[in-house]
Design a protein around this motif. Structure first.
Motif, PDB file in Angstrom:
ATOM      1  N   ASP A 145      23.775 -32.797   3.392  1.00  0.00           N
ATOM      2  CA  ASP A 145      23.310 -31.650   4.172  1.00  0.00           C
ATOM      3  C   ASP A 145      23.584 -30.346   3.436  1.00  0.00           C
ATOM      4  O   ASP A 145      22.750 -29.427   3.430  1.00  0.00           O
ATOM      5  CB  ASP A 145      23.957 -31.637   5.546  1.00  0.00           C
ATOM      6  N   LEU A 146      24.755 -30.251   2.793  1.00  0.00           N
ATOM      7  CA  LEU A 146      25.105 -29.044   2.040  1.00  0.00           C
ATOM      8  C   LEU A 146      24.322 -28.978   0.729  1.00  0.00           C
ATOM      9  O   LEU A 146      23.871 -27.897   0.314  1.00  0.00           O
ATOM     10  CB  LEU A 146      26.606 -29.033   1.758  1.00  0.00           C
ATOM     11  N   GLU A 198      15.402 -28.306  11.652  1.00  0.00           N
ATOM     12  CA  GLU A 198      16.352 -27.887  12.672  1.00  0.00           C
ATOM     13  C   GLU A 198      17.474 -28.919  12.717  1.00  0.00           C
ATOM     14  O   GLU A 198      17.212 -30.128  12.732  1.00  0.00           O
ATOM     15  CB  GLU A 198      15.621 -27.825  14.018  1.00  0.00           C
ATOM     16  N   SER A 228      14.472 -30.745  -2.127  1.00  0.00           N
ATOM     17  CA  SER A 228      14.818 -29.341  -1.884  1.00  0.00           C
ATOM     18  C   SER A 228      14.960 -28.616  -3.216  1.00  0.00           C
ATOM     19  O   SER A 228      15.374 -29.205  -4.220  1.00  0.00           O
ATOM     20  CB  SER A 228      16.144 -29.226  -1.120  1.00  0.00           C
ATOM     21  N   VAL A 273      11.116 -26.023   7.450  1.00  0.00           N
ATOM     22  CA  VAL A 273      12.557 -25.786   7.543  1.00  0.00           C
ATOM     23  C   VAL A 273      13.085 -26.633   8.697  1.00  0.00           C
ATOM     24  O   VAL A 273      12.703 -26.414   9.848  1.00  0.00           O
ATOM     25  CB  VAL A 273      12.881 -24.301   7.773  1.00  0.00           C
ATOM     26  N   GLY A 302      21.001 -27.792   1.559  1.00  0.00           N
ATOM     27  CA  GLY A 302      20.918 -26.581   2.366  1.00  0.00           C
ATOM     28  C   GLY A 302      20.162 -26.850   3.645  1.00  0.00           C
ATOM     29  O   GLY A 302      19.342 -26.037   4.102  1.00  0.00           O
ATOM     30  N   THR A 345      17.141 -25.898  -4.992  1.00  0.00           N
ATOM     31  CA  THR A 345      18.448 -25.275  -4.829  1.00  0.00           C
ATOM     32  C   THR A 345      18.751 -24.379  -6.026  1.00  0.00           C
ATOM     33  O   THR A 345      18.008 -24.350  -7.012  1.00  0.00           O
ATOM     34  CB  THR A 345      19.548 -26.343  -4.707  1.00  0.00           C
ATOM     35  N   GLY A 380      18.563 -27.063   7.015  1.00  0.00           N
ATOM     36  CA  GLY A 380      18.459 -26.087   8.090  1.00  0.00           C
ATOM     37  C   GLY A 380      18.381 -24.655   7.616  1.00  0.00           C
ATOM     38  O   GLY A 380      18.154 -23.741   8.421  1.00  0.00           O
ATOM     39  N   GLN A 381      18.552 -24.434   6.304  1.00  0.00           N
ATOM     40  CA  GLN A 381      18.558 -23.069   5.768  1.00  0.00           C
ATOM     41  C   GLN A 381      17.345 -22.760   4.908  1.00  0.00           C
ATOM     42  O   GLN A 381      17.005 -21.594   4.713  1.00  0.00           O
ATOM     43  CB  GLN A 381      19.825 -22.850   4.935  1.00  0.00           C
ATOM     44  N   ARG A 382      16.717 -23.790   4.363  1.00  0.00           N
ATOM     45  CA  ARG A 382      15.559 -23.554   3.502  1.00  0.00           C
ATOM     46  C   ARG A 382      14.573 -24.705   3.644  1.00  0.00           C
ATOM     47  O   ARG A 382      14.841 -25.702   4.309  1.00  0.00           O
ATOM     48  CB  ARG A 382      15.990 -23.391   2.045  1.00  0.00           C
ATOM     49  N   GLU A 383      13.423 -24.535   2.992  1.00  0.00           N
ATOM     50  CA  GLU A 383      12.358 -25.521   3.112  1.00  0.00           C
ATOM     51  C   GLU A 383      12.791 -26.882   2.575  1.00  0.00           C
ATOM     52  O   GLU A 383      13.506 -26.987   1.581  1.00  0.00           O
ATOM     53  CB  GLU A 383      11.108 -25.069   2.346  1.00  0.00           C
TER      54      GLU A 383
END
Length: 211
Positions: free
Chosen positions: A62-63, A109, A29, A107, A66, A31, A68-71
Motif C-alpha cells: 500500500d505504501l 479509495e 503505479s 485513484v 501510494g 512512484t 489512495g494517493q495517486r493513480e
C-alpha cells in the motif's frame, strides 16, 4: 495500450465479464522511484453495476504504490495466444497475437477494516466455491482472532475507473473462413492451442453473425 477503433470494447457487460472471468490482475503505479507493479486478485464491487472493482494488497505494498494517493493502473488480461500466418492460407501474412485486455485507471479509495474483511471473505468464497469441500474464511480451524490478524496485514481498496481502455483483437479483420480455421487450430492439440481464446473468438464470431 494503443487503441484501434475496430478492436475497441465499450460494452459494459463484456467488460464486466472480462474482469469476472480474469480476476488475477496487475497493479501499476508511477512512484518517485519509478514504476512499480504488483499482482493481486480483484472482484467486481457487488454494490455497483459498473466497472468498480474491490481488492486488497499486502502491507507494505500500500505504501509502495501510494495507494489512495495517486493513480493506479489495473491491467486485466483475458485469453490470449499466438496466431500463426500458416493458419491464413496462401495469403501474404505475418504472425500476430490475439487477446482481450482492459486497462482501468483511477485513484483508489481505501476500505475500512470492516469493508476489507467483507472483501477478503468474498474472495475466499469466490474461489473455494468450486471445490467439493470448500474452506471458507471464517470456518474452523480459522477463528476470529486469526482472521482479524490476517486483515490487519492487508489494505483493502475500491477503484472506480476514471479512464478505461479495452481492446479485443480476435481476427475481426479476417474472412469468416479464416476465423473458423484459427478457432479450429486454437481448439486442437497443437503447440499453440488455447481453448479459452478459441471460445472467446467463437463468442465474438457468433455475435458478428447475429448483428
Amino acid at each position: 495500450m494503443r487503441q484501434n477503433p475496430s478492436f475497441a470494447v465499450t460494452d459494459m457487460g463484456e467488460l464486466r465479464r472480462l474482469v469476472e472471468e480474469n480476476p488475477w490482475v496487475t497493479l501499476v503505479s508511477a512512484t518517485e522511484d519509478g514504476l512499480v507493479a504488483s499482482h493481486y486478485a480483484v472482484l467486481l464491487d457487488d454494490d455497483r453495476d459498473d466497472l468498480t472493482i474491490v481488492g486488497h494488497v499486502g502491507k507494505p505494498d500500500d505504501l509502495i504504490h501510494g495507494l489512495g494517493q495517486r493513480e493506479l493502473l489495473v491491467v486485466v488480461q483475458g485469453p490470449h495466444g499466438y496466431i500463426s500466418p500458416g493458419w491464413y492460407g496462401d495469403a501474404a501474412s505475418v504472425p500476430t497475437w490475439n487477446f482481450f485486455s482492459a486497462h482501468l485507471t483511477g485513484v483508489p479509495e481505501l476500505l475500512t477494516p470492516e469493508e476489507n474483511l467483507r472483501v477478503l471473505d468474498r474472495l475466499v468464497a469466490r474461489f473455494e466455491s468450486a471445490l467439493p469441500q470448500p474452506r471458507q474464511l471464517w470456518e474452523r480451524p480459522n477463528d476470529a482472532t486469526f482472521v482479524e490478524r490476517l486483515e490487519k496485514g492487508t489494505v483493502g481498496f475500491r477503484l472506480t475507473p476514471s479512464r478505461v481502455v479495452a481492446k479485443r483483437k480476435l481476427s475481426q479483420n479476417k474472412d469468416p473462413e479464416v476465423v473458423e480455421t484459427i478457432i479450429a487450430e486454437l481448439s486442437g492439440d497443437g503447440p499453440y492451442a488455447q481453448p479459452l481464446l478459441a471460445a472467446e473468438m467463437q463468442r465474438a464470431a457468433d455475435a458478428r453473425r447475429r448483428a
